[in-house]
Design a protein around this motif. Sequence first.
Motif, short mmCIF file in Angstrom:
data_model
loop_
_atom_site.label_atom_id
_atom_site.label_comp_id
_atom_site.label_asym_id
_atom_site.label_seq_id
_atom_site.Cartn_x
_atom_site.Cartn_y
_atom_site.Cartn_z
N ALA A 184 0.70 -1.37 0.14
CA ALA A 184 -0.01 -0.14 0.06
C ALA A 184 0.84 1.25 0.07
CB ALA A 184 -0.83 0.00 1.25
N PHE A 185 2.19 1.00 -0.13
CA PHE A 185 2.99 2.36 -0.09
C PHE A 185 3.24 2.95 -1.56
CE2 PHE A 185 7.40 4.26 0.29
CZ PHE A 185 7.14 4.75 1.60
N PHE A 186 3.41 2.32 -2.50
CA PHE A 186 3.97 2.69 -3.74
C PHE A 186 2.71 3.08 -4.61
CE2 PHE A 186 7.18 -0.33 -2.39
CZ PHE A 186 8.12 0.67 -2.20
N PHE A 187 2.54 4.45 -4.98
CA PHE A 187 1.29 4.82 -5.75
C PHE A 187 1.69 4.97 -7.41
CE2 PHE A 187 -0.16 7.04 -1.67
CZ PHE A 187 -0.52 5.99 -1.20
N GLY A 188 2.93 5.41 -7.71
CA GLY A 188 3.50 5.72 -8.87
C GLY A 188 4.84 6.31 -8.75
N THR A 189 5.46 6.51 -10.03
CA THR A 189 6.75 7.26 -10.24
C THR A 189 7.13 8.18 -9.12
OG1 THR A 189 6.76 6.54 -12.41
CG2 THR A 189 8.49 8.00 -11.67
N TYR A 190 8.04 8.15 -8.14
CA TYR A 190 8.29 9.01 -7.18
C TYR A 190 7.06 9.44 -6.11
CZ TYR A 190 11.99 9.61 -10.42
OH TYR A 190 13.13 9.48 -11.37
N MET A 191 6.07 8.56 -6.34
CA MET A 191 4.85 8.81 -5.47
C MET A 191 4.68 7.62 -4.63
SD MET A 191 2.27 10.11 -8.35
CE MET A 191 0.94 10.29 -7.24
N THR A 192 4.78 7.96 -3.20
CA THR A 192 4.61 7.01 -2.09
C THR A 192 3.36 7.48 -0.82
OG1 THR A 192 6.27 7.72 -0.59
CG2 THR A 192 6.98 6.37 -2.43
N ALA A 193 3.27 6.72 -0.13
CA ALA A 193 2.45 6.89 1.15
C ALA A 193 2.99 7.82 2.29
CB ALA A 193 1.81 5.83 1.96
N LEU A 194 4.42 8.20 1.95
CA LEU A 194 5.24 8.92 2.77
C LEU A 194 4.70 10.46 2.70
CD1 LEU A 194 7.58 8.66 4.99
CD2 LEU A 194 9.28 9.42 2.94
N ALA A 195 4.37 11.08 3.74
CA ALA A 195 3.92 12.23 4.02
C ALA A 195 5.18 13.33 3.90
CB ALA A 195 3.09 12.70 5.16
N GLU A 196 4.98 14.64 3.66
CA GLU A 196 6.13 15.42 3.62
C GLU A 196 6.73 15.83 4.89
OE1 GLU A 196 4.74 19.13 1.87
OE2 GLU A 196 5.21 18.59 -0.27
N ASP A 197 5.95 15.46 6.03
CA ASP A 197 6.46 15.60 7.20
C ASP A 197 7.04 14.36 8.07
OD1 ASP A 197 3.92 14.98 7.59
OD2 ASP A 197 3.49 16.64 9.01
N GLU A 198 6.80 13.37 7.28
CA GLU A 198 7.29 12.02 7.97
C GLU A 198 8.64 11.47 7.32
OE1 GLU A 198 3.19 9.59 8.59
OE2 GLU A 198 3.68 9.81 6.49
N ILE A 199 9.20 10.50 8.23
CA ILE A 199 10.68 9.95 7.75
C ILE A 199 10.08 8.28 7.71
CG2 ILE A 199 12.81 9.41 8.48
CD1 ILE A 199 12.96 12.15 9.86
N LEU A 200 10.69 7.62 6.73
CA LEU A 200 10.84 6.25 7.02
C LEU A 200 11.91 5.87 7.72
CD1 LEU A 200 10.18 3.21 6.00
CD2 LEU A 200 11.60 4.00 3.93
N THR A 201 11.52 5.23 9.02
CA THR A 201 12.34 5.03 10.13
C THR A 201 12.77 3.47 9.95
OG1 THR A 201 10.99 4.67 11.68
CG2 THR A 201 11.77 6.81 11.53
N ALA A 202 12.15 2.63 9.40
CA ALA A 202 12.50 1.18 9.70
C ALA A 202 12.00 0.33 8.78
CB ALA A 202 12.27 0.52 11.15
N ILE A 203 12.33 -0.82 8.29
CA ILE A 203 11.63 -1.65 7.56
C ILE A 203 11.51 -2.97 8.48
CG2 ILE A 203 11.81 -3.08 5.13
CD1 ILE A 203 13.65 0.21 5.78
N ARG A 204 10.46 -3.60 8.47
CA ARG A 204 10.02 -5.11 8.92
C ARG A 204 9.65 -5.86 8.32
NH1 ARG A 204 8.78 -6.72 14.42
NH2 ARG A 204 9.01 -4.50 14.91
N VAL A 205 10.57 -7.28 8.05
CA VAL A 205 10.24 -8.19 7.27
C VAL A 205 9.99 -9.36 7.67
CG1 VAL A 205 11.25 -7.01 5.21
CG2 VAL A 205 12.90 -8.66 6.80
N PRO A 206 9.12 -10.42 7.59
CA PRO A 206 8.92 -11.57 8.20
C PRO A 206 9.98 -12.44 7.78
CG PRO A 206 6.93 -10.91 6.95
CD PRO A 206 7.98 -9.95 6.66
N ALA A 207 10.57 -13.11 8.86
CA ALA A 207 11.58 -14.07 8.66
C ALA A 207 11.05 -15.32 7.67
CB ALA A 207 11.95 -14.92 9.85
N PHE A 208 11.84 -15.90 7.10
CA PHE A 208 11.39 -17.00 6.32
C PHE A 208 10.90 -18.34 6.92
CE2 PHE A 208 13.84 -15.81 2.06
CZ PHE A 208 12.91 -14.74 1.84
N ALA A 209 9.92 -18.75 6.66
CA ALA A 209 9.52 -20.32 7.27
C ALA A 209 10.14 -21.24 6.72
CB ALA A 209 7.94 -20.30 7.14
#
Length: 287
Positions: free
Chosen positions: A151-176
């Motif tokens: 739900a994060f990527f909307f188009g070229t250079y367009m994301t869900a990140l607001a102008e006053d926000e910072i992406l701080t971390a990426i959480r990924v499920p460990a492989f089963a």
Amino acid sequence: MIPPAFEYHAPRSVGEAIGLLGSLGPDAKLLAGGHSLLPMMKLRFAQPAHLIDLNRIAELRGIHDDGDSIVIGAMTVENDLIASELLQRRVPLLPEAAKLIADPQVRNRGTIGGDIAHGDPGNDHPAISLALDAQFTLQGPNGLRTVAANAFFFGTYMTALAEDEILTAIRVPAFAQGTGWAYEKLKRKTGDWATAGAAVVLRLDGGVVSHARVSLTNVAPMAIRVADAEAALLGQPVSEASIAAAARAAMAAAEPAEDLRGDIAYKTAMAGQMVKRAIAKAASRCR
């Protein structure tokens, strides 16, 4: 070219950086590795009045185990992904794919968070994060929120990140147990963006596919997850027929733009080929 004049800021905490974003407004840009922003500034496609450098914020770096997930600080550089024994054991797609990004010099400065937040369809981590079912932690003046990669990527250079926000971390499920993975990337030369790329994560149960994620790099206005390709694999043994069906679905979903890397027909065909290669490799690792 030389970029226009700007004011440089070097906050020491996420809170300080968010405060600067709020006070400086849309004339401010965040600086991570700089491999996307600085060339745009030199060409004067981007002309921020303020640069907020995130490199001195220690809390934005690092990789740690959090139960069933791995959490990666957004300012963690590609070479740290490659060297991480934790990722090699629990999410091996990430260190393997990072080796295909740019060149060693870039990987020493380029960050996973910068690659994702920029929203460039040619960047590698967006498609990889889609295949991994990643979750992104965004922090702004109103606190923390979590956004799924899907739900994060909307188009070229367009994301869900607001102008006053910072992406701080990426959480990924460990492989089963039984998970296979691959990232296949066609590029003209070392350091180039992909002509076409495909990330695949598979699990087999009783000889048939029980989990499938298929995503594409640089063949659409943004990184895309191809649900029809996944559906072609689910509940089926991995065979020439199911791989071909998934590749056809990926080609149907592709919307590449013609450029020096190839015309639309060529890029579309290469998207199918990368999917075929990635599925075959991922299936060979399901054990």
